[in-house]
Design an enzyme around this catalytic site. Structure first.
Site, PDB file in Angstrom:
ATOM      1  N   HIS A  35      54.948  51.497  72.137  1.00 25.36           N
ATOM      2  CA  HIS A  35      54.783  52.717  73.129  1.00 25.36           C
ATOM      3  C   HIS A  35      53.446  52.829  74.018  1.00 25.36           C
ATOM      4  CE1 HIS A  35      57.468  54.169  69.674  1.00 25.36           C
ATOM      5  NE2 HIS A  35      58.396  54.445  70.922  1.00 25.36           N
ATOM      6  N   ARG A  80      61.114  51.787  63.120  1.00 31.13           N
ATOM      7  CA  ARG A  80      61.748  51.826  61.824  1.00 31.13           C
ATOM      8  C   ARG A  80      61.251  50.657  60.891  1.00 31.13           C
ATOM      9  NH1 ARG A  80      66.572  53.169  65.107  1.00 31.13           N
ATOM     10  NH2 ARG A  80      67.503  54.876  64.445  1.00 31.13           N
TER      11      ARG A  80
END
Ligand code: PAF
Length: 283
Positions: A38, A189
């Site tokens: 990100h 995840r």
């Protein structure tokens, strides 16, 4: 410090100020649990001399019953810190009732045939949920540019197609996958992986590398080389497939392609992909 907006009106107030000043706006959409992948999306946006909005919204619409919505990592304080470090102007972190004030939307964006295969086959309805929230967040944030990672290749293709097909007024910018030093593609995840899973998880990247090395020998060789790596490591794959980047359908011939892998490591399902050129050693 990055400002936080929890409501549409707070977002609109910031957005209106920038519009009045003639400033360009970029959006990076996330479900929180921010990581270096990100941060790279944000850095790419920052290069564009524009205001940056990060959305942090765990979209219930894209999770089927029994998926990991309840256990999905929630790390808001750390997310805000990362946004501040990366020079994000606004973190839009609404509650579901702010995004879906009337409850689950009755009318949704339909992803079409590409939404039903690969990830869409494993997760029915997932891409309708993704596209619906992305369309809403594009309307709410009204960006000039929206940055998405190549890690979720099918999602990226569908978002680009939606922006084209529905004439949504934003430019979609693709950002290459960020990997750990050992090659594991960054994903929120990955937090589910216990130490024992880590080595197996690396098999996905090794499978992609094996596929890349076989590219010169044709499409079948690519898929077989990648699958052989997974099988040798005892990793159960959901799919190993080559698609045409233009239409995201299976491809057999020479030319640019994306090699996609989905596999189970421990109790975690991982996906990864690489862009290559079938019939040649160039990428
Ligand atoms: O990739 C994600 O994190 C999500 O699918 C997105 C694009 C933020 C939509 O909820």
């Amino acid at each position: 410090m990055t400002a936080v907006a929890r409501t549409r009106s707070a977002l609109e107030a910031a957005r209106a100020g920038w519009a009045a000043a003639g400033e360009s706006v970029a959006v990076v959409m996330t479900m929180g649990a921010l990581h270096a992948g990100h941060a790279e999306l944000i850095r790419q946006a920052r290069d564009g001399d524009q205001r940056i909005i990060v959305t942090d919204f765990l979209n219930p619409l894209q999770f089927a019953p029994g998926e990991d919505l309840d256990k999905y990592p929630r790390t808001f304080a750390a997310d805000l810190e990362l946004c501040t470090e990366e020079g994000v102007d606004l973190l839009f972190a609404p509650a579901p009732s702010e995004v879906y004030p009337a409850g689950d939307p009755i009318v949704r964006v339909a992803a079409g045939p590409v939404g039903d295969v690969l990830e869409g086959e494993a997760r029915p309805g997932h891409f309708d949920g993704v596209l619906t929230v992305v369309a809403k967040l594009l309307h709410l944030t009204a960006p000039h540019r929206a940055y998405f990672g190549q890690k979720d290749a099918q999602q990226l293709w569908l978002i680009k197609q939606m922006v084209t097909d529905l004439d949504l007024p934003a430019e979609v910018v693709e950002v290459p996958t960020v990997r750990d030093d050992d090659g594991l593609a960054l994903s929120s995840r990955n937090i589910y992986l216990v130490d024992a899973d880590r080595d197996q998880a690396l098999t996905l990247h090794r499978a992609l590398e094996a596929g890349e090395s076989a590219a010169v020998n044709g499409a079948t060789a690519v898929v077989e080389a990648a699958q052989a790596q997974l099988t040798a490591s005892g990793v159960r794959s959901d799919y190993v497939v080559l698609v045409d980047p233009e239409n995201f359908t299976a491809m057999n011939g020479p030319g640019p392609a994306i090699l996609l892998v989905a596999a189970h490591v421990g109790s975690t399902r991982l996906i990864d992909n690489v862009r290559l050129h079938v019939g040649s050693s160039e990428k």
